[in-house]
Design a protein around this motif. Sequence first.
Motif, PDB file in Angstrom:
ATOM      1  N   UNK A   1       0.848  -1.192   0.000  1.00 48.41           N
ATOM      2  CA  UNK A   1       0.000   0.000   0.000  1.00 48.41           C
ATOM      3  C   UNK A   1       0.884   1.242   0.000  1.00 48.41           C
ATOM      4  N   UNK A   2       0.594   2.149  -0.898  1.00 48.23           N
ATOM      5  CA  UNK A   2       1.359   3.394  -0.993  1.00 48.23           C
ATOM      6  C   UNK A   2       0.584   4.595  -0.449  1.00 48.23           C
ATOM      7  N   UNK A   3      -0.697   4.667  -0.797  1.00 47.69           N
ATOM      8  CA  UNK A   3      -1.538   5.772  -0.373  1.00 47.69           C
ATOM      9  C   UNK A   3      -2.856   5.228   0.157  1.00 47.69           C
ATOM     10  N   UNK A   4      -3.340   5.754   1.267  1.00 51.54           N
ATOM     11  CA  UNK A   4      -4.688   5.428   1.743  1.00 51.54           C
ATOM     12  C   UNK A   4      -5.595   6.588   1.364  1.00 51.54           C
ATOM     13  N   UNK A   5      -6.586   6.301   0.532  1.00 55.39           N
ATOM     14  CA  UNK A   5      -7.461   7.352   0.017  1.00 55.39           C
ATOM     15  C   UNK A   5      -8.685   7.569   0.895  1.00 55.39           C
TER      16      UNK A   5
END
Length: 269
Positions: free
Chosen positions: A211-215
């Motif tokens: 996971x890179x970004x949690x939107x």
Amino acid sequence: MHSPSSPARRVQMALLGLLLLGAGAAQADQLDTILAAKKLRVAIDLAVPPYSMKDDKLRLIGSDVETAQRMAKDFGLELEVVPTTLTNRVPYLQTNKADIVISAFSITPERAKVIDFSVPYAPILVVVGAPRSMKITSPADLAGKKIIATRGTTNDQELTKIAPSSATITRFDDDATSMTAMVSGQADIWATSPMLLKVVNQKNPSRDIESKLTLKANLLAVGLRKGEPRLKEKIDGWIRTNLSNGELNTIYKKYHEAELPPEILHPAS
């Protein structure tokens, strides 16, 4: 005054009968129909691990599947799983192909305009995943990159909000196709849930996706048609009971390796 057997009297009685029949039909609601059929038709996308999937013996398993199974059992009904896709969840309700939807169904204002939702029973995160070696720390890092998403999902919606104009979003019709693209290396960046990224790595460890970004963190609920207050009340009551007694937490933990968050277990209202 008309005699009991006069033609006019017979017409009047026939009309009265039709009116009474219509009134009875108007009072009958979806819960009555479900109970009379002794069957609960639940729409589930069959390829959204760990919410729904098939094991090595092709048996349907997953947290949403077990939730549907337990609900039908507690209601004293036969469960009929209606296979759907994520994009067809709302249409299946509107066209009466299913009674309810239990399929990683996030509550959104747009959906709430056309269908009703139960109280939440589980969460789902929207993340952007990519290989560990790829540097993505903000939406700006997605510029010029190809990103995949499953059409019609909240993942797709949230990605569309933050993706730079130079990014290319390729939309597949279901998670199974998106998964295949990631596992095979046809795509490197996917807007999805953390557990699906984990499945990619299980299927192909060399991908090393993280996971890179949690939107966004979304709440999942049971979807049902508008104007069915008795059915909603019954489902809401069942969810509250099974959150209180720990059954829904047990199901969630079994497949997601985590506890349900406090906002689900102890809602403010």
